[in-house]
Design an enzyme around this catalytic site. Sequence first.
Site, mmCIF file in Angstrom:
data_model
loop_
_atom_site.group_PDB
_atom_site.id
_atom_site.type_symbol
_atom_site.label_atom_id
_atom_site.label_comp_id
_atom_site.label_asym_id
_atom_site.label_seq_id
_atom_site.Cartn_x
_atom_site.Cartn_y
_atom_site.Cartn_z
ATOM 1 N N ARG A 23 16.024 -0.396 -46.179
ATOM 2 C CA ARG A 23 17.397 0.141 -46.202
ATOM 3 C C ARG A 23 17.953 0.316 -44.789
ATOM 4 O O ARG A 23 18.603 1.308 -44.470
ATOM 5 C CB ARG A 23 17.453 1.475 -46.961
ATOM 6 C CG ARG A 23 16.937 1.392 -48.381
ATOM 7 C CD ARG A 23 17.775 0.475 -49.255
ATOM 8 N NE ARG A 23 17.091 0.212 -50.510
ATOM 9 C CZ ARG A 23 16.348 -0.879 -50.742
ATOM 10 N NH1 ARG A 23 16.205 -1.804 -49.793
ATOM 11 N NH2 ARG A 23 15.757 -1.057 -51.895
ATOM 12 N N SER B 212 21.431 6.731 -54.512
ATOM 13 C CA SER B 212 20.305 7.510 -53.985
ATOM 14 C C SER B 212 20.707 8.123 -52.652
ATOM 15 O O SER B 212 20.972 7.405 -51.689
ATOM 16 C CB SER B 212 19.077 6.611 -53.806
ATOM 17 O OG SER B 212 18.656 6.101 -55.053
ATOM 18 N N GLU C 63 20.492 8.524 -46.922
ATOM 19 C CA GLU C 63 20.705 7.080 -46.961
ATOM 20 C C GLU C 63 22.155 6.704 -46.661
ATOM 21 O O GLU C 63 22.401 5.720 -45.983
ATOM 22 C CB GLU C 63 20.271 6.537 -48.325
ATOM 23 C CG GLU C 63 20.169 5.030 -48.377
ATOM 24 C CD GLU C 63 19.444 4.540 -49.611
ATOM 25 O OE1 GLU C 63 20.077 3.841 -50.424
ATOM 26 O OE2 GLU C 63 18.257 4.862 -49.771
#
Length: 378
Positions: free
Chosen positions: A166, A250, A370
Amino acid sequence: MPEIDPVPLAQLTTLRVGGTPRRTVEARTRDELVDTLRDLWSENEPWLVVGGGSNLLFGDDDFEGTVVLVRTEGVERLPSPHEGRVRLRIQAGHPWDDLVAQTVAAGLSGIEAMSGIPGTTGAAPIQNVGAYGQEIVETLVEVELLDEATGGVATVPASELGLGLRTSVLKKHYGSVPERSAVILSVTLELRQVGHGDVPVQGAQLRTALGLAEDAAVSLAWIRETVLATRARKGMVLDDADNDTWSAGSFFQNPVVSAQFAATLPPEAPRWPMAPEPAADTVIPLDRFEGFIPPRPTSLPPVKVSAAWLIEHAGMAKGFRLPRSRASLSTKHALALTNRGSASAEEVAALARLIQQRVQSEFGILLQPEPVLVGVEL
């Protein structure tokens, strides 16, 4: 510059929070996007590029700068040097899930497990999006970048983007700036031509997520439908009528820790060993070789741990919220922070801070956000 009336970030992000920019610009062509950004950079004006707004937590204060909405769309089919494969060049503003649907309809494999992910195609390489064992790094060939430092356009191969879990050199991590300040104009993927019939499913993680045996064969359409249904059950497919989808997906990354640290966690904590880094080759000049090759150092690979499990076992179940707060954990998935209606960015941030504190106190792990945070502190 294609300027429109200022639009609050609360209307441009899937978390539905955020103040109003001084100016909003909507770029619908590649040339409009390039010209707009070059003008802003030459004027040293604060700027923010927004695609689908699905990975952004913007603060409640108004933004004294310009928000550039990337609305460029289009998919161009290109030949591939590899037999049985096709390359697609996609404009940055093309909706990601529309692209996945188009590739499945064309019998092209490589991104079907990433169905239902919100946002635009240009944002996908920035955080190396992935789901159910597929990541964009597996199919990404190159991106076309507009570089802030030079104002020039360059075609950059995927190998130079620092794609990891990510992350990439283009992502602004919390508390830091990106290694390279640039805006993606287009993305080129290489996909396999497999048609519309049943084909073997590649990747153990994807087979496990779909409940398939090792020798199972299914169609791309079946994978897409199954993934969409799975994501919908978790509140991860956008739905105006479902507050559980008013989120940034998320919110925290699954932490990666050493194997030694992972051994200190409760045995029931879900974990996945990461692929070990390949050992560097040992080169010994002939004039120094004494007939003995030293053994390579051995170490266990790092381990990825479930952030959702850590959150729930730190005492915050699905649906948890602070008193009188309009932000809560999703009732379907403990990793999503959601807006239950008219929440402020500060309410979302306060919940995120509490989650960080409790998980760190209970397990010694500081969860990292994130989404990109602008005007918000954790």
